[in-house]
Structures are given as C-alpha cells and as structure tokens.
Design an enzyme around this catalytic site. Structure first.
Site, PDB file in Angstrom:
ATOM      1  N   LYS A  46      53.784  14.316  85.793  1.00 60.34           N
ATOM      2  CA  LYS A  46      52.934  13.689  84.772  1.00 60.34           C
ATOM      3  C   LYS A  46      51.508  13.572  85.294  1.00 60.34           C
ATOM      4  O   LYS A  46      51.285  13.403  86.495  1.00 60.34           O
ATOM      5  CB  LYS A  46      53.441  12.284  84.443  1.00 60.34           C
ATOM      6  CG  LYS A  46      54.762  12.298  83.701  1.00 60.34           C
ATOM      7  CD  LYS A  46      55.171  10.902  83.294  1.00 60.34           C
ATOM      8  CE  LYS A  46      56.607  10.918  82.801  1.00 60.34           C
ATOM      9  NZ  LYS A  46      56.763  11.694  81.559  1.00 60.34           N
ATOM     10  N   ASP A  65      45.458   2.237  91.714  1.00 60.01           N
ATOM     11  CA  ASP A  65      45.903   3.213  92.702  1.00 60.01           C
ATOM     12  C   ASP A  65      47.147   2.748  93.484  1.00 60.01           C
ATOM     13  O   ASP A  65      48.107   3.501  93.657  1.00 60.01           O
ATOM     14  CB  ASP A  65      44.742   3.484  93.668  1.00 60.01           C
ATOM     15  CG  ASP A  65      45.062   4.579  94.661  1.00 60.01           C
ATOM     16  OD1 ASP A  65      45.490   5.657  94.216  1.00 60.01           O
ATOM     17  OD2 ASP A  65      44.911   4.339  95.867  1.00 60.01           O
TER      18      ASP A  65
END
Lengths: 244, 244
Positions: free
Chosen positions: B46, B33
């Site tokens: 994306k 993350d």
C-alpha cells in the site's frame, strides 16, 4: 492464573487477538450469561459457567476458587474489564488470600463501550473528559451529583454510563438538572445505544432538547464541552490545532 | 472514504480485526512516521505517507484531499483515534467542504492508551474517572489547572496524559501541587511507561513520594480516588460491591 478478558462492545471484530489468545489458554470461562452469545465458536469445548446479572461477587469468588485449585480461568467482561468491569472485584477477592494460595491475575484490556460509542458519533472525546456512572446502586447519589457538578464546571466532556432504567429514572432527571445549571442549553448531546451490537442506534440532540425517555440502560450519553459542535451528522470536540 | 483507524497501544495483538479490515480496504495510509513500525506486514504493497510529529494538520488535510479525489484513505492513530487522536481534526477539515466534495469519514475505535496502561496496573479505573492531558501547547494552562482542581475535589480517579517532557516540566510540577491540595499524601499513584510496547515499565508510588523525574511523555500517570488502594503489586479502585 485468572485472565480477566475485555471482549469489547459486542461485535466479534472488536475482540483483540490478545483476548482470543488468553481465552484459548483457559480451561474454564466465567461470565454474565449474556456475554457468551457471540463467543460460541471461540469457546467451543471449554467449560463455561454462566451467571446472572447482579452475581458479580459470585463470579469473582468462583474464579478465585477455581484458580486456587490450579485451573486456568477466564473471566469475561464486556468492553474493557477495568472500567466498571470485573477486574477490580477479582483482584480484591484474590488479594484476600494468603500469598501461597493467591492466584496470579492478568487483565487483558479491551475496546471500551465509551470508545466504541464515541467512534460512532465522530470525536466527542477529542479533549479532556470524565466518565461517570449514574447508577446509585453502589454509589451514594451525593457523590455522583458532586462529580457531575464539578465536571460540568470544569468544562469536561462527559460520558454518562448506566444512565436510566425503567425503575431508576430519577438519577437521569437529576443529572440533567445539574448539568443545565452549568452548561448552555445548546450544548451538543450524543446518544448511542447498543454500539456495535445488533440494535445499534445513534442520535444527536442538545442539553435543552434531550428527551429522558430516549435514554435507557443500553445508552451511553455524551455531553459536549463548551467547544464541542455538531458537524453534519457527527459530534466533534476540537483539540485546538486550528486555533494555533 | 476516510477510515480513521485506532491501532491500539502498539502491540499487534491489541489491533482489532475491524481495524485490520479497514486498513485492508485502503489504497493509501497516512500517519505519524513512528506508527508504521509494527504495521509493515499489514500495509505491504500500500502507498504509505509518513509525517512527522506536529504535522497533524498536514496529515488531516492530505487525507481529505485524497479522499475527495476518490481514494480510499486510512489515517492511523495510536490507541483510540477519538482520544486526543486524529478523528476530530479530520472530521473538522472534511466538514469544511461543500457536501458534494465532502468525504465520508468512518472512525474505527481502538484499545486506548488509557485502558491499556490501566490493565497493567490492575483496575485503577474501576470507578468514575477523568482523563486530562497536561500538554499546554494547545490548551491554556488555566483550563488544565481548573480541570485538575475540580476533578480532584470531586474524587475522580485521574489519568494524566502527556505529563512531562524534557523541556516542559512545569505543568507536571504544578499539577502535583494542585492535586496535593485536595488529595491525601498517601493517595496511590501508578506510572505506566510504554504500555504493551518494547520498553514497558510499571511502577507504584504515592502522591507524596512521586518523583517528577520518573515521568516523561511516554508515561501515563494514574492518581487514585479516596477508595483506591494498593493490593500487592496492583492498584484497585473498588466499585463498591463489597460494601453492600
């Protein structure tokens, strides 16, 4: 100011924006003649001083002198400039000057030859590793041999640089003998020649089957640790996630 | 295809054009993350799958699964993906598949945390060096201690990663004890925290004066060899040019 700029292994797409920006600021760029080849566009219009191999002292002294005269100087170094590169020597020579004449030195890191070559093999450096130059021009062979023996005993993955030239074949033969004392015959070995350069080649072998004649000054030699294994056409040294 | 992409230490200007081009080709990008923070513009549009620290196996398995379904997948890894990064694990999991379902894996090298941190200190890695992770989560402490002792005896410069967390203070204390056995008290030590990231800091000390509390998981610790010296605000390990 002197920028000591890592230009990566050779391919322009491994030159970082930080390196480009540093070079753009320079009035004068100093380096080994062979490094300028791929940089013509980037250095267009700048004064470039090209030196021969072996003229490292001259390059560093000239950079310090030019910077002391107020010029913004770039010193280019292949791979990462801190790994057997120009950074140390320039800092040493700049450090000799009295404070008022001592240029600021900024080191711009690069993709090192070791990382680039390892990527082509897969992940040979996935665990603790040691990097050793086999050149005995500036380092006594006894020191190199002790490092090889200790690193082999402690099960480091090894990356060997400057392994063998046409004239200097003895160190590599000795290194193989030392490693064979501590490492299994089937230990995987990876050979990467000219990583990310025109004549790139990659080969896998083992410590027992390694042919010295396949190794030259453009080769980085990786010797696995006891966990390194060949996986299809790659070498992998597991970190241990799958043993948990 | 899976691209395992080294995104460098954090600063976008140390991300290579090769890494950018690989990410541009990906339909799906997988990573820890925290790595996505600086990549928002690059990855706009994306599909991104963000995982927590510790979920390395899940990340690798998901990447292989998606690629086996025909997707072009990027796995991002900070620094260089081959150095304690995701490259090995993805190759291992991909390698388990039968040939027909085994995705191609391409490793894109990056500027490693070790090179980046070293650049901020000057040139601590100017001669043979060893890189050791002090994390004993996946590696038995005895193996780490043997590597420290052997590397110290052989006069390698040392780069120590994952040195000390709030809970895991014992390995670093042990490491200092082992190093003190073989290295002089005045051996120069460099501490680099968050190299090329927002809270970057650099400090110089010695083996005897090193304060464990000044070291955390974001610190790379450099311990000099017998030749390393402090030159003004830099650390330099000479390669030996000036002894010729």
């Amino acid at each position: 100011v002197i920028y000591i700029v890592g230009i990566g292994p050779g391919s322009p797409d491994l030159l970082t924006p930080q390196a480009l920006a540093a070079l753009a600021r320079c009035q004068l760029v100093i380096g080994y003649d062979g490094y300028f080849h791929g940089l013509q566009n980037i250095l267009a219009g700048k004064k470039c001083l090209r030196f021969l191999l072996g003229q490292e002292m001259k390059r560093a002294a000239r950079a310090v002198e030019e910077a002391a005269h107020g010029h913004t100087v770039g010193v280019i170094s292949s791979g990462d400039p801190g790994i057997y590169g120009m950074a140390g020597l320039v800092l040493e020579i700049a450090g000799d000057r009295p404070a008022a004449e001592r240029p600021e030195v900024v080191v711009v890191p690069g993709v090192s030859a070791v990382n680039a070559a390892a990527a082509l093999l897969g992940a040979p450096l996935g665990h603790d590793f040691a990097v050793i130059s086999l050149s005995d021009l500036l380092t006594p062979w006894e020191v190199i041999e002790k490092r090889l023996a200790c690193a082999a005993q402690a099960d480091f993955v090894l990356a060997l640089l400057n392994p063998r030239s046409r004239q200097r074949t003895h160190p590599f033969d000795r290194a193989c003998t030392v490693l064979a004392r501590y490492r299994a015959a089937e230990t995987p070995v990876g050979l990467v020649r000219n990583a990310f350069r025109p004549e790139q080649s990659v080969a896998l072998t083992t410590l027992a089957e390694l042919q010295p004649a396949s190794v030259d000054m453009f080769t980085t030699v990786f010797v696995g640790n006891s966990q390194t294994r060949r996986l299809h056409h790659h070498l992998v040294t597991p970190r241990g996630y799958r043993n948990e």
